[in-house]
Write a protein that holds these residues in place. Structure first.
Motif, PDB file in Angstrom:
ATOM      1  N   ARG A 116      73.298  95.428  60.021  1.00 60.35           N
ATOM      2  CA  ARG A 116      71.993  95.446  60.704  1.00 60.35           C
ATOM      3  C   ARG A 116      70.862  95.638  59.694  1.00 60.35           C
ATOM      4  O   ARG A 116      69.805  95.007  59.796  1.00 60.35           O
ATOM      5  N   ARG A 117      71.088  96.513  58.724  1.00 63.26           N
ATOM      6  CA  ARG A 117      70.057  96.747  57.704  1.00 63.26           C
ATOM      7  C   ARG A 117      69.833  95.500  56.859  1.00 63.26           C
ATOM      8  O   ARG A 117      68.703  95.207  56.450  1.00 63.26           O
ATOM      9  N   TRP A 118      70.899  94.739  56.604  1.00 59.62           N
ATOM     10  CA  TRP A 118      70.752  93.495  55.854  1.00 59.62           C
ATOM     11  C   TRP A 118      70.039  92.437  56.698  1.00 59.62           C
ATOM     12  O   TRP A 118      69.166  91.712  56.217  1.00 59.62           O
ATOM     13  N   LEU A 119      70.391  92.357  57.989  1.00 52.86           N
ATOM     14  CA  LEU A 119      69.763  91.372  58.865  1.00 52.86           C
ATOM     15  C   LEU A 119      68.265  91.615  59.009  1.00 52.86           C
ATOM     16  O   LEU A 119      67.501  90.689  59.269  1.00 52.86           O
ATOM     17  N   ALA A 120      67.850  92.879  58.831  1.00 52.10           N
ATOM     18  CA  ALA A 120      66.419  93.180  58.887  1.00 52.10           C
ATOM     19  C   ALA A 120      65.668  92.422  57.799  1.00 52.10           C
ATOM     20  O   ALA A 120      64.467  92.131  57.933  1.00 52.10           O
ATOM     21  N   TYR A 121      66.355  92.075  56.720  1.00 50.40           N
ATOM     22  CA  TYR A 121      65.766  91.241  55.655  1.00 50.40           C
ATOM     23  C   TYR A 121      66.061  89.764  55.913  1.00 50.40           C
ATOM     24  O   TYR A 121      65.162  88.926  55.856  1.00 50.40           O
ATOM     25  N   GLU A 122      67.326  89.465  56.179  1.00 50.61           N
ATOM     26  CA  GLU A 122      67.744  88.062  56.266  1.00 50.61           C
ATOM     27  C   GLU A 122      67.031  87.305  57.377  1.00 50.61           C
ATOM     28  O   GLU A 122      66.811  86.089  57.260  1.00 50.61           O
ATOM     29  N   LEU A 123      66.688  87.986  58.455  1.00 57.03           N
ATOM     30  CA  LEU A 123      66.043  87.309  59.579  1.00 57.03           C
ATOM     31  C   LEU A 123      64.528  87.496  59.596  1.00 57.03           C
ATOM     32  O   LEU A 123      63.871  87.147  60.580  1.00 57.03           O
ATOM     33  N   ASP A 124      63.981  88.037  58.525  1.00 58.18           N
ATOM     34  CA  ASP A 124      62.532  88.274  58.467  1.00 58.18           C
ATOM     35  C   ASP A 124      61.993  87.715  57.150  1.00 58.18           C
ATOM     36  O   ASP A 124      62.090  88.348  56.095  1.00 58.18           O
ATOM     37  N   ALA A 125      61.425  86.515  57.207  1.00 55.48           N
ATOM     38  CA  ALA A 125      60.916  85.864  56.000  1.00 55.48           C
ATOM     39  C   ALA A 125      59.832  86.694  55.335  1.00 55.48           C
ATOM     40  O   ALA A 125      59.768  86.781  54.097  1.00 55.48           O
ATOM     41  N   ALA A 126      58.971  87.320  56.127  1.00 55.32           N
ATOM     42  CA  ALA A 126      57.885  88.125  55.560  1.00 55.32           C
ATOM     43  C   ALA A 126      58.444  89.293  54.747  1.00 55.32           C
ATOM     44  O   ALA A 126      57.937  89.623  53.666  1.00 55.32           O
ATOM     45  N   LYS A 127      59.494  89.910  55.246  1.00 51.19           N
ATOM     46  CA  LYS A 127      60.087  91.048  54.537  1.00 51.19           C
ATOM     47  C   LYS A 127      60.754  90.593  53.244  1.00 51.19           C
ATOM     48  O   LYS A 127      60.723  91.303  52.229  1.00 51.19           O
TER      49      LYS A 127
ATOM     50  N   ALA B  50      69.853  81.348  57.167  1.00 51.98           N
ATOM     51  CA  ALA B  50      69.613  82.166  58.365  1.00 51.98           C
ATOM     52  C   ALA B  50      68.144  82.560  58.466  1.00 51.98           C
ATOM     53  O   ALA B  50      67.585  82.637  59.567  1.00 51.98           O
ATOM     54  N   THR B  51      67.503  82.805  57.322  1.00 51.38           N
ATOM     55  CA  THR B  51      66.082  83.181  57.318  1.00 51.38           C
ATOM     56  C   THR B  51      65.223  82.013  57.791  1.00 51.38           C
ATOM     57  O   THR B  51      64.316  82.181  58.613  1.00 51.38           O
ATOM     58  N   ILE B  52      65.513  80.827  57.264  1.00 52.25           N
ATOM     59  CA  ILE B  52      64.752  79.633  57.658  1.00 52.25           C
ATOM     60  C   ILE B  52      64.941  79.339  59.138  1.00 52.25           C
ATOM     61  O   ILE B  52      63.976  79.046  59.860  1.00 52.25           O
ATOM     62  N   ALA B  53      66.205  79.429  59.601  1.00 49.90           N
ATOM     63  CA  ALA B  53      66.478  79.151  61.017  1.00 49.90           C
ATOM     64  C   ALA B  53      65.744  80.137  61.910  1.00 49.90           C
ATOM     65  O   ALA B  53      65.176  79.766  62.947  1.00 49.90           O
ATOM     66  N   SER B  54      65.732  81.417  61.521  1.00 46.72           N
ATOM     67  CA  SER B  54      65.042  82.430  62.317  1.00 46.72           C
ATOM     68  C   SER B  54      63.539  82.182  62.345  1.00 46.72           C
ATOM     69  O   SER B  54      62.902  82.282  63.407  1.00 46.72           O
ATOM     70  N   LEU B  55      62.971  81.835  61.190  1.00 47.90           N
ATOM     71  CA  LEU B  55      61.537  81.570  61.128  1.00 47.90           C
ATOM     72  C   LEU B  55      61.171  80.346  61.949  1.00 47.90           C
ATOM     73  O   LEU B  55      60.189  80.363  62.716  1.00 47.90           O
ATOM     74  N   GLU B  56      61.958  79.281  61.811  1.00 47.83           N
ATOM     75  CA  GLU B  56      61.674  78.062  62.575  1.00 47.83           C
ATOM     76  C   GLU B  56      61.796  78.304  64.078  1.00 47.83           C
ATOM     77  O   GLU B  56      61.027  77.753  64.869  1.00 47.83           O
ATOM     78  N   GLU B  57      62.768  79.142  64.449  1.00 46.58           N
ATOM     79  CA  GLU B  57      62.925  79.454  65.879  1.00 46.58           C
ATOM     80  C   GLU B  57      61.696  80.196  66.404  1.00 46.58           C
ATOM     81  O   GLU B  57      61.210  79.917  67.511  1.00 46.58           O
ATOM     82  N   LYS B  58      61.190  81.144  65.611  1.00 47.75           N
ATOM     83  CA  LYS B  58      60.001  81.891  66.033  1.00 47.75           C
ATOM     84  C   LYS B  58      58.788  80.973  66.146  1.00 47.75           C
ATOM     85  O   LYS B  58      58.014  81.065  67.101  1.00 47.75           O
TER      86      LYS B  58
END
Length: 235
Positions: free
Chosen positions: A73-84, A202-210
């Protein structure tokens, strides 16, 4: 009855040896009963000891799974947040030994994670425990170093590009921005980051989804407003 009394009267002396026999037999029976009772207690103890060990093992597996999930979860806080990731670019920089060590530890822990805890042998439990501990430590070390360095590994112009990209990503997922502004901001952010930071898939996919979700929400709002304006006024 007289024959019995005559027998007892004639062989009264047998009482003494027979009493010894009966006493020995009674003592033997008592010891056997005590041994049976002791065996029952031992079996009972072994059974409950085994249950206690199994409960302890199951509890440890659950704690390890929770610890594993927590690091993920702590890693996903970075991987799914391009700004972070833009704020702490070392977290995805595979040129950094600490980042490589963390990602390797993650792969090892994920590979050893049991699907069914009942099928995890004792030796694999030890391996999984060590892998989760290594994963946790490696992540903490990499995260601490990433927060310490931030963008200091980049030149002045590169840091300016990172700052610009960070602002554009914020606009791209901002509900207050128009769909055109969000789409333009997303494309410009990708251009600014090109050659500086390699964002994980995963970061790109999350950003594009948002961004897509925001564009969809903006389109629905615009259609609703247009429909409202087109509705003729009542008499």
């Amino acid at each position: 009855m007289e024959p019995l009394f005559d027998f007892l009267g004639s062989y009264w002396w047998l009482v003494f040896p027979l009493s010894g026999v009966f006493a020995a037999w009674g003592s033997s029976w008592s010891r056997a009963s005590e041994r049976r009772h002791q065996r029952k207690l031992e079996l009972y103890g072994l059974k409950h000891q085994g249950l206690a060990v199994e409960h302890a093992r199951s509890g440890e597996i659950q704690r390890l799974l929770s610890a594993h999930d927590d690091v993920n979860r702590r890693w996903l806080a970075y991987e799914l947040d391009a700004a972070k990731l833009i704020d702490y670019p070392m977290m995805t920089d595979v040129r950094e030994p600490l980042t490589v060590a963390f990602l390797r530890a993650k792969r090892e822990a994920d590979a050893l994670r049991p699907i069914d805890e009942d099928e995890l042998p004792r030796d694999r439990l030890t391996e999984y425990r060590n892998a989760v501990n290594n994963f946790d430590v490696a992540f903490r070390v990499a995260e601490s170093e990433a927060h310490r360095l931030k963008d200091t590994a980049f030149s002045g112009p590169e840091r300016q590009r990172l700052t610009t990209a960070r602002k554009l990503v914020t606009v791209a997922v901002d509900e207050a921005a128009t769909p055109a502004e969000r789409q333009t901001a997303y494309k410009r952010a990708r251009r600014e980051l090109d050659g500086l930071i390699v964002l994980p898939d995963a970061t790109i996919a999350s950003l594009e989804e948002k961004v897509a979700r925001m564009l969809g929400a903006g389109s629905s709002t615009a259609q609703s407003r247009a429909s409202s304006r087109a509705t003729p006024a009542g008499p």
